[in-house]
Design an enzyme around this catalytic site. Structure first.
Site: not given
Ligand code: F6R
Length: 241
Positions: A67, A136, A138, A143
């Protein structure tokens, strides 16, 4: 899933570096999928040390990173391209043109995402994918959401991720709001996944992702469906498994 529990971060880094280096030794022209973040930093340092000593050769290795922030110049000290140069690429004998990170400055982000997927396809897919895990759940910047996104795409970062990454920027307002991330298809098609986790603050999400339901609300949970995952974590991160 093969699980290695280590005493602490340092031992986790060394074990993960051992596994990655075995891959490079056995297949010198290997394709590595790479992650940024705090967790793999120690592993990268160890790999750089071994390369420096002549024990590892990256001259035929190709890499694709997961990313990049949208809008950050590759020379910005918080861009993921910069991170990879400083933490690994500048210290190993890799051919720089064999390293790939999405271009955060691309004007046409949709075209950049397509270009990135084509690069991965042209390489024949990923042999070993390094992954960290967000609080979370990810992976990359996939996400939590209603569906798993398959291909490279632009994401709006969640408040939690912006908060978690604010420590690296001068202020919270400086954290980019969007990123480009590889989707779950090339991750799940990787022949081997090396998942690294560290710290007590990851214990709950590691448990949820690896023992809870497989759901896009916890993106890392999809790894339960991969047949060749090696999890390397310190005992704090794995304490609730
Ligand atoms: C970074 C990435 C992220 C991180 C995750 C964990 O390229 O893909 O998914 O792996 O945010 O980050 P750390 O290791 O900083 O806890």
């Amino acid at each position: 899933m093969q699980i290695f529990v280590t005493e602490d971060y340092q031992a986790m880094s060394r074990k993960a570096a051992n596994i990655l280096s075995a891959q490079v030794i056995l297949k010198p022209d290997t394709v590595l999928g790479l992650a940024t973040g705090s967790t793999p930093q120690g592993m990268y340092k160890q790999l750089a040390d071994w390369c420096d000593k002549g024990d590892l050769d990256f001259s035929q290795v190709k890499t694709v990173n997961l990313d990049e922030y949208v809008g950050l110049d590759p020379t910005h000290d918080q861009s993921y391209r910069y991170f990879m140069q400083k933490n690994l690429f500048d210290h190993i004998n890799i051919v720089q043109s064999n390293t790939n990170v999405p271009n955060g400055l691309a004007k046409d982000t949709a075209a950049e995402c397509q270009r990135y997927d084509q690069i991965i396809r042209d390489m024949g897919g990923i042999d070993l994918q390094v992954l960290g895990m967000g609080h979370n759940g990810h992976i990359g910047f996939n996400e939590p959401g209603d569906t798993f996104e398959l291909d490279t795409h632009v994401v709006d970062l969640t408040e939690r991720t912006i908060e978690a990454n604010a420590r690296f920027f001068a202020s919270r307002d400086d954290v980019p709001r969007q990123a480009m991330t590889m989707g779950v298809r090339p991750i799940m098609q990787a022949k081997l996944i090396l998942l690294v986790v560290s710290g007590e603050d990851k214990a709950d999400i590691v448990k949820a992702a690896l023992t809870g339901p497989v759901t896009p609300k916890v993106p890392a949970s999809i790894l339960q469906l991969h047949t060749n995952v090696v999890l390397v974590g310190d005992k704090a991160a794995l304490s609730k498994l």
